[in-house]
Design a protein around this motif. Structure first.
Motif: not given
Length: 471
Positions: A229-230, A263-266, A278-280, A316-319
């Motif tokens: 997230a950026l 958001a559309f995909t979710l 969280e949303a970014h 934030d990031a997720a690997i």
């Protein structure tokens, strides 16, 4: 010209009655493209099973002045594979030409028929511990011949190039019925004009690609995928520079994604899960590959993300912790075009600009879009690493679809003017087809249009190949 029953019978005889489709329910899937923007009419769909049959079809078409529209998996987005609405153009489906002729591990090549489905080729290569890196959302149905004819790009273009870069040789049936056999495996060949690249990206206007030799690569020993997230596109650009500097050729994907398409995909894709808590406003899906080991790829990804956190680029990031989670991340990205449909009308742009100009493009385009359609919703995602964005704009939330889509040309003109000002292209990887033909002629240098017309006339003097497409 109107095609009479006797001529249709001659075409049908070439492929046999079983493979000459004329019933309305049989030909209906060939008369409309995926988004429903382009529809056409055809009296017959021919499904040849050999190069000789393709040759006979085109020879007869040239002799009789019959228009032929080649079609692969019918996944194109600019109408290049669609017949017109008059019902006098025959659709030529390549789906029966579906053999993988050879996988050569020493040369790292595959020789395949044009009708081979992209994912089938990917899987066949993987079984031999090889990678065919062309990767598209439609890979389960698009075909190699169509990928080459449109010079498809996709997620892997950053590291491996577009379809043109992956093609070493082609077999093409010319409008006269002659077969141009150039199925060579050479990476170096300076013997005259590079004829294959007239057909790759030619959208079936010069001949029909029936087979190709494509490059394969050793399967990476390690591949790590992360979702980061950026705050802004400018941060994403700096993140790309950092990742490119640290990973070099190991940076195999760098996808920029705005919150709206996620958001559309979710909301509309069952089973989709937000990768972060969280949303970014902006995200990057980044892939780093290693030819040495899985640990090497993991260490490099962790290093890139750590530095990005320290410099305040990534918040934030997720690997991905396993292949299942990595595939879930990829599926989110691949589903974004489809997820727009429930949100109403969408005006789409397949643009490229210099990578350094992406933040400026996004800022300026957002302002112009609101001027054209106040309340519209920008849906921006794409291959930031090679400068290609899918800059789609959905209708205002409570707006009327038809009223909004009536602004298609006005919106295109506004967005494409910014693209030209930044030295970019309004057709990055989807081709020209019917949708962008007039704009291409209106905006490219006159000498370029004239040269293209000369090439078209030289290869297709009878004018039968995919008329009124590209040029």
């Amino acid at each position: 010209m109107t095609i009479d029953a006797a001529l249709l019978a001659r075409f049908a005889e070439i492929v046999g009655e079983r493979h000459a489709l004329s019933a309305a329910d049989e030909i209906a899937p060939y008369e409309e493209e995926p988004r429903g923007l382009f529809r056409g009419k055809t009296p017959m769909v021919l499904r040849p099973g050999s190069v000789d049959e393709v040759s006979a079809i085109l020879k007869l078409a040239s002799e009789t002045g019959t228009a032929i529209v080649p079609q692969g998996g019918n996944t194109g987005l600019v109408g290049g594979q669609m017949p017109d609405g008059e019902g006098n153009e025959i659709v030529l489906s390549l789906s029966r030409l579906n053999r993988i002729r050879e996988i050569d591990l020493q040369s790292n090549t595959a020789t395949v028929d044009a009708g081979v489905v992209l994912q089938v080729l990917q899987d066949a290569a993987a079984e031999k511990d090889r990678l065919f890196p062309l990767s598209l959302g439609s890979q389960g149905s698009c075909q190699v011949g169509g990928n080459l004819s449109s010079n498809a790009g996709g997620v892997g273009a950053l590291a491996y190039g577009t379809a043109r870069d992956l093609c070493l040789g082609v077999e093409v049936v010319l409008p006269t019925g002659e077969v141009f056999d150039d199925l060579r495996k050479l990476k170096k060949d300076n013997t005259g004009y590079d004829l294959k690249n007239l057909f790759v990206g030619g959208e079936g206007t010069l001949g029909v690609i029936t087979a190709a030799v494509v490059k394969l690569f050793p399967m990476p020993k390690g591949r790590e995928l992360a979702w980061a997230a950026l705050p802004t596109p400018a941060d994403a650009l700096r993140f790309f520079e950092l990742a490119n500097d640290r990973a070099g050729n190991g940076l195999t994907a760098f996808e920029l994604i705005e919150r709206t398409p996620l958001a559309f995909t979710l909301a509309h894709v069952p089973g989709s899960v937000d990768p972060l808590a969280e949303a970014h406003p902006w995200y990057v899906m980044i892939e780093i590959s290693s030819g040495r080991s899985g640990d090497d790829a993991k260490e490099l990804m962790e290093e890139v993300l750590t530095v990005a956190f320290e410099e305040g680029l990534v918040v934030d990031a997720a690997i991905a912790q396993n292949e299942g989670q990595a595939n879930a991340f990829r599926h989110l990205r691949e589903s974004m075009s489809e997820a727009q449909k429930p949100e109403g009308g969408s005006i789409k742009h397949d643009i490229s600009v210099p990578v350094a100009a992406i933040p400026e493009f996004i800022e300026r385009a957002g302002e112009e879009a609101q001027k054209v359609a106040p309340g519209c919703r920008v849906v921006c995602f794409g291959h930031m690493g090679d400068g290609n964005l899918h800059y789609n704009i959905s209708q205002p939330k409570d707006g009327d679809r038809d009223t909004y889509l009536a602004l298609y040309r006005k919106m295109n003109d506004a967005i494409h003017a910014i693209v030209r000002d930044l030295g970019g292209s309004f057709s990055a990887e989807h081709g020209i087809g019917r949708m962008k033909r007039d704009e291409l002629i209106a905006t490219q240098p006159a000498v370029a249009t004239e040269l293209m017309r000369r090439v078209k006339a030289a290869f297709d003097p009878a004018g039968i190949m995919n008329p009124r497409k590209v040029i």
